[in-house]
Design an enzyme around this catalytic site. Sequence first.
Site, PDB file in Angstrom:
ATOM      1  N   HIS A   1      -9.263   0.095   1.640  1.00 41.10           N
ATOM      2  CA  HIS A   1     -10.045   1.328   1.806  1.00 41.10           C
ATOM      3  C   HIS A   1      -9.118   2.416   2.343  1.00 41.10           C
ATOM      4  O   HIS A   1      -8.351   2.163   3.276  1.00 41.10           O
ATOM      5  CB  HIS A   1     -11.204   1.081   2.774  1.00 41.10           C
ATOM      6  CG  HIS A   1     -12.076   2.275   2.952  1.00 41.10           C
ATOM      7  ND1 HIS A   1     -13.023   2.645   2.021  1.00 41.10           N
ATOM      8  CD2 HIS A   1     -12.122   3.206   3.927  1.00 41.10           C
ATOM      9  CE1 HIS A   1     -13.615   3.752   2.430  1.00 41.10           C
ATOM     10  NE2 HIS A   1     -13.088   4.115   3.581  1.00 41.10           N
TER      11      HIS A   1
ATOM     12  N   GLU B   1      -0.786   2.219   1.106  1.00 37.94           N
ATOM     13  CA  GLU B   1      -1.613   1.143   0.556  1.00 37.94           C
ATOM     14  C   GLU B   1      -0.762   0.132  -0.208  1.00 37.94           C
ATOM     15  O   GLU B   1      -0.957  -1.085  -0.119  1.00 37.94           O
ATOM     16  CB  GLU B   1      -2.681   1.714  -0.382  1.00 37.94           C
ATOM     17  CG  GLU B   1      -3.728   2.565   0.319  1.00 37.94           C
ATOM     18  CD  GLU B   1      -4.785   3.093  -0.645  1.00 37.94           C
ATOM     19  OE1 GLU B   1      -5.246   2.346  -1.519  1.00 37.94           O
ATOM     20  OE2 GLU B   1      -5.148   4.282  -0.519  1.00 37.94           O
TER      21      GLU B   1
HETATM   22  C1  GRF Z   1      -7.119   3.779  -3.591  1.00 42.64           C
HETATM   23  O1  GRF Z   1      -6.882   4.861  -2.735  1.00 42.64           O
HETATM   24  C2  GRF Z   1      -8.086   2.826  -2.978  1.00 42.64           C
HETATM   25  O2  GRF Z   1      -7.923   2.672  -1.601  1.00 42.64           O
HETATM   26  C3  GRF Z   1      -9.390   3.521  -3.268  1.00 42.64           C
HETATM   27  O3  GRF Z   1      -9.239   4.019  -4.577  1.00 42.64           O
HETATM   28  C4  GRF Z   1      -7.858   4.227  -4.851  1.00 42.64           C
HETATM   29  C5  GRF Z   1      -7.521   3.400  -6.044  1.00 42.64           C
HETATM   30  O4  GRF Z   1      -6.262   3.681  -6.543  1.00 42.64           O
HETATM   31  N1  GRF Z   1     -10.523   2.652  -3.086  1.00 42.64           N
HETATM   32  P1  GRF Z   1      -5.606   2.703  -7.623  1.00 42.64           P
HETATM   33  O5  GRF Z   1      -6.610   2.505  -8.736  1.00 42.64           O
HETATM   34  O6  GRF Z   1      -5.245   1.422  -6.936  1.00 42.64           O
HETATM   35  O7  GRF Z   1      -4.395   3.453  -8.113  1.00 42.64           O
END
Ligand code: GRF
Length: 207
Positions: free
Chosen positions: A112, A177
């Site tokens: 998240h 992330e």
């Molecule tokens: C990420 O920021 C995730 O945390 C959120 O949506 C985005 C997805 O990006 N839930 P991706 O599809 O992994 O590039």
Amino acid sequence: MSDRRVNVGIAISGGGSNMAALVRSMTGDHPARPVLVVSNVRDAGGLARACDLGVPTAIVDHTDYPDRAAFEDALHAAFAAAGTDLIALAGFMRILTHRFIDRWTDRIVNIHPSLLPKYPGLDTHVRAIRSGDAEAGCTVHSVTSNLDAGPILGQARVPVLADDSPTTLAVRVLAAEHELYPRILRGVAGDMAASVASPLPNSDVPR
Ligand code: GRF
């Protein structure tokens, strides 16, 4: 099962950059391997990415089903058929009900884009900037029936800069992330693989 590696199924709805980071991390002596990428969006960019990475893909389009229960049954069936032990939600934009989550208790993780418990739900970067936060970040958590409120497994922090827009902040958080999610997945999968006392849940008991 001769190979104790944990089978990871990944759910996406969009570009799949987190999915790609997870897949790329599962090499060598990693305790897990990717077995399936499922998208609920037919033209999600992540599907081509998963193909390029050599991971089987499936589309379970929620608009094909009469209700949420039927959609979740199909999603469950796709993961179960692939022998999934652990589901990683990676930009998966459907809310899952307790009916699905109870079939995968302690076996779903999510990333998240906020420092939970701050800003569950959508528009996290807008909310962080509007609140004047000095820091933003991301959280990997175990998924329970309470949206974005399951036990926190790890977090990464980034600064919010004075001239940040939601877009520039999102880029910085997304980079965090891509480092955080693979690291936490490795730990979760390692713990699962090490619990040799009980067989991995994909050993075929119908659920
Ligand atoms: C990420 O920021 C995730 O945390 C959120 O949506 C985005 C997805 O990006 N839930 P991706 O599809 O992994 O590039």
